[in-house]
Write a protein that holds these residues in place. Sequence first.
Motif, PDB file in Angstrom:
ATOM      1  N   ARG A 117       0.825  -1.207   0.000  1.00 39.80           N
ATOM      2  CA  ARG A 117       0.000   0.000   0.000  1.00 39.80           C
ATOM      3  C   ARG A 117       0.861   1.261   0.000  1.00 39.80           C
ATOM      4  NH1 ARG A 117      -4.593  -0.464   4.311  1.00 39.80           N
ATOM      5  NH2 ARG A 117      -5.518   1.133   3.000  1.00 39.80           N
TER       6      ARG A 117
ATOM      7  N   ALA B 260      -3.500   1.216  -3.730  1.00 35.33           N
ATOM      8  CA  ALA B 260      -2.999   1.486  -2.377  1.00 35.33           C
ATOM      9  C   ALA B 260      -4.125   1.465  -1.356  1.00 35.33           C
ATOM     10  CB  ALA B 260      -2.292   2.840  -2.340  1.00 35.33           C
TER      11      ALA B 260
ATOM     12  N   ARG C 158      -7.249  -3.317   0.396  1.00 36.61           N
ATOM     13  CA  ARG C 158      -6.612  -4.174   1.398  1.00 36.61           C
ATOM     14  C   ARG C 158      -6.368  -5.549   0.809  1.00 36.61           C
ATOM     15  NH1 ARG C 158      -6.230  -1.821   6.152  1.00 36.61           N
ATOM     16  NH2 ARG C 158      -7.744  -0.270   6.790  1.00 36.61           N
TER      17      ARG C 158
END
Length: 158
Positions: free
Chosen positions: A60, A154, A157
């Motif tokens: 991320r 980013a 999840r």
Amino acid sequence: MRRLLPTPLAVAALAAAAPLLAMATERWGGLNPCLLCLWQRWPYWLGAALALLGLLLPRRLMLALAGLAILGSAAAAAVHVGVEAKWWPSPLPGCAAPTAGGARSVEELMNSLAAAPAKPCDEPTYLIPGLPVSMAGMNLIYALGLAGLAFAGARRRG
């Protein structure tokens, strides 16, 4: 649904594709880049490297940094579009028309010139006939879209 490529790899490939395509238009299309064109390429290389690091380091964070780097190309492209539209002068002195400098004769002037003539930054290059969007304008659109893809990756999840 399974993705074909991991997002960091896709962002890296798409980031590297932009300057590679620009270099291909020079080599095989005969186009001559200006100094602002060249400045728009470096953020893509940085973005590609950061995205690839997302395969090893926190994904991320690396994708967010890649998106920021690619926005650097979008910023340079926005400046270039403004220079092409004559909204403002180029901030780079290399974009100005060449002068005689310290040459005292025509021979000295000719010897000081570059082998390949530099393209003025305020002269747009249109890649697709009939499409009124210069290469700098296309780069602006592409960089914004690719930065958006990096930022979306980013935010995701997993």
